[in-house]
Every structure is written in C-alpha cells, then in structure tokens.
Design a protein around this motif. Structure first.
Motif, PDB file in Angstrom:
ATOM      1  N   ASP A   2       0.918  -1.027   0.045  1.00 55.47           N
ATOM      2  CA  ASP A   2      -0.098   0.133  -0.089  1.00 55.47           C
ATOM      3  C   ASP A   2       0.722   1.175   0.066  1.00 55.47           C
ATOM      4  O   ASP A   2       1.902   1.534   0.627  1.00 55.47           O
ATOM      5  N   VAL A   5       1.808   7.814   3.482  1.00 55.89           N
ATOM      6  CA  VAL A   5       2.358   9.104   3.340  1.00 55.89           C
ATOM      7  C   VAL A   5       3.745   9.582   3.200  1.00 55.89           C
ATOM      8  O   VAL A   5       4.518   8.753   3.835  1.00 55.89           O
ATOM      9  N   ALA A   9       3.357   9.906  -5.523  1.00 56.28           N
ATOM     10  CA  ALA A   9       1.968   9.361  -6.008  1.00 56.28           C
ATOM     11  C   ALA A   9       2.448   8.953  -7.171  1.00 56.28           C
ATOM     12  O   ALA A   9       3.078   9.415  -8.093  1.00 56.28           O
ATOM     13  N   PHE A 106      -3.337   2.734  -5.920  1.00 52.65           N
ATOM     14  CA  PHE A 106      -3.343   3.493  -4.907  1.00 52.65           C
ATOM     15  C   PHE A 106      -3.782   2.478  -3.695  1.00 52.65           C
ATOM     16  O   PHE A 106      -3.801   3.147  -2.623  1.00 52.65           O
ATOM     17  N   HIS A 128      -9.458   9.321  -0.443  1.00 51.95           N
ATOM     18  CA  HIS A 128      -9.067  10.616  -0.748  1.00 51.95           C
ATOM     19  C   HIS A 128      -7.557  10.606  -0.296  1.00 51.95           C
ATOM     20  O   HIS A 128      -7.075  10.133   0.817  1.00 51.95           O
ATOM     21  N   TYR A 129      -6.819  11.105  -1.480  1.00 53.59           N
ATOM     22  CA  TYR A 129      -5.410  11.345  -1.222  1.00 53.59           C
ATOM     23  C   TYR A 129      -5.054  12.825  -1.461  1.00 53.59           C
ATOM     24  O   TYR A 129      -5.463  13.214  -2.572  1.00 53.59           O
ATOM     25  N   ILE A 131      -1.948  15.191  -2.668  1.00 55.42           N
ATOM     26  CA  ILE A 131      -0.935  15.133  -3.148  1.00 55.42           C
ATOM     27  C   ILE A 131      -0.157  16.606  -3.189  1.00 55.42           C
ATOM     28  O   ILE A 131      -0.804  17.622  -3.487  1.00 55.42           O
ATOM     29  N   ILE A 137       2.569  12.033  -1.595  1.00 59.10           N
ATOM     30  CA  ILE A 137       1.065  11.871  -0.862  1.00 59.10           C
ATOM     31  C   ILE A 137       1.311  12.361   0.707  1.00 59.10           C
ATOM     32  O   ILE A 137       2.296  12.035   1.329  1.00 59.10           O
ATOM     33  N   TYR A 139      -1.771  12.859   2.698  1.00 56.80           N
ATOM     34  CA  TYR A 139      -2.617  12.590   3.564  1.00 56.80           C
ATOM     35  C   TYR A 139      -3.519  11.400   2.731  1.00 56.80           C
ATOM     36  O   TYR A 139      -3.572  11.616   1.398  1.00 56.80           O
ATOM     37  N   ILE A 140      -4.103  10.299   3.492  1.00 57.96           N
ATOM     38  CA  ILE A 140      -4.751   9.387   2.869  1.00 57.96           C
ATOM     39  C   ILE A 140      -5.837   9.217   3.935  1.00 57.96           C
ATOM     40  O   ILE A 140      -5.876   8.986   5.010  1.00 57.96           O
ATOM     41  N   GLN A 141      -7.069   8.924   3.107  1.00 59.05           N
ATOM     42  CA  GLN A 141      -8.265   8.519   3.927  1.00 59.05           C
ATOM     43  C   GLN A 141      -9.059   7.664   3.139  1.00 59.05           C
ATOM     44  O   GLN A 141      -9.481   7.840   1.790  1.00 59.05           O
ATOM     45  N   LYS A 142      -9.094   6.384   3.683  1.00 54.90           N
ATOM     46  CA  LYS A 142      -9.652   5.110   2.710  1.00 54.90           C
ATOM     47  C   LYS A 142     -10.640   4.409   3.552  1.00 54.90           C
ATOM     48  O   LYS A 142     -10.989   4.662   5.025  1.00 54.90           O
TER      49      LYS A 142
END
Length: 173
Positions: A2, A5, A9, A106, A128-129, A131, A137, A139-142
């Motif tokens: 995966d 952060v 990207a 992603f 949400h990523y 960049i 990257i 911030y990541i919100q899955k």
C-alpha cells in the motif's frame, strides 16, 4: 504494498468524461506549485457520491485560488460517467478506471454490489489522497464502506494544517 504518506503518487493515464485522456504528470506540470485532491468515488449510481462531488464543485473555485485542484476517479465505465457529468455540473476532471489499474495502484478498497440477482459488479469504495506540490502523498483517507467521508471544510483544514507544518519544519532547518 500500500502507498504511505510520504510516497510519491503514482503517475496514471485514464480517459476523462471531457473526452480526452488525462495524464497525472501533465496535471502536476500544468498546475506547478498546487496540491491535488484525488477523490475515488463509488460511481454515478451512488447518491452519496454525487452529493460529495457536488460539495467539492461548490468549493472548487475557492480551492483553486488556494492552489488545491480536484480530480475524481471511479471504476464506473466511461459512458455511465459521461451521463452523470451531463446531468451534474462538475467542472473538475472525472476519470474512468473501469479496469482498476489506478484504484489498485493506490490501494483503494473494493467491494461488489448486486445490480440484479444474477449480476454482481465490482466497484471501488471512497478514498481521498492529498498530493503536495512535490507529487508526494501527504494525506490518505480510505473507507471500506460508503459513509464517513471528509467534508470540504475538513479537507481544507487538513491542507492548511499540513502546509503550515511544512512551512514550520522548513523554517526550522
């Protein structure tokens, strides 16, 4: 593996509802110095997704002034996304990844929905990523379900916080 952060990207090339092909590295070059919010949404069939994209459309101009650009990606086929774009006034890039190449790159979660008793269709879940201007990257919100997405004001606060933290760490070095 995966994405995390701090990772760059991945570059991607997908068809857009606007009729062209979208290359992410061209977007980074065109909007040098900007941050990009990549929004993975379930599809044109999801009322929650349409509501969320509409909220992003309402803040798009303000975000552009703050150097934040929006890109939306779904596993829906291009024709379905074009119908959605015809009905909804979205002006940011909406891209089709019906073969899941970018979604998989992603690490976005996938599910299957039953359209008819005999037909199950795979789709991606929301993610949400953010960049930054360097293509990293930040911030990541899955999600593994359709609800609990960040609101535009939450993302704007996150961007402000991350930009301020970056400025502070740069000035301390």
């Amino acid at each position: 593996m995966d994405l995390q952060v701090g990772d760059l990207a991945p570059n991607f090339y997908l068809p857009s509802v606007q009729g062209d092909n979208f290359l992410f590295e061209n977007q980074l070059e065109k909007y040098k110095g900007s941050w990009h919010l990549i929004v993975f949404f379930r599809g044109s069939w999801s009322a929650s997704c349409i509501e969320q994209l509409t909220a992003y459309e309402q803040v798009k101009e303000q975000w552009a002034k703050e150097n934040l650009r929006i890109i939306a990606i779904s596993s829906d086929n291009l024709d379905d996304l074009k119908r959605m774009a015809h009905e909804e006034p979205f002006t940011f890039p909406i891209l089709s990844d019906e073969f899941f190449s970018v979604i998989d790159a992603f690490g976005v979660y996938k599910q299957t929905r039953t359209v008819k008793e005999e037909l199950s269709v795979p789709h991606n879940e929301p993610a949400h990523y953010l960049i930054n201007e360097e293509g990293k990257i930040v911030y990541i919100q899955k999600q593994s379900a359709p609800f609990g997405r960040p609101l535009p004001r939450d993302l704007r606060r996150t961007v402000g916080y991350l930009k301020k933290a970056k400025t502070n760490s740069t000035s301390q070095n």
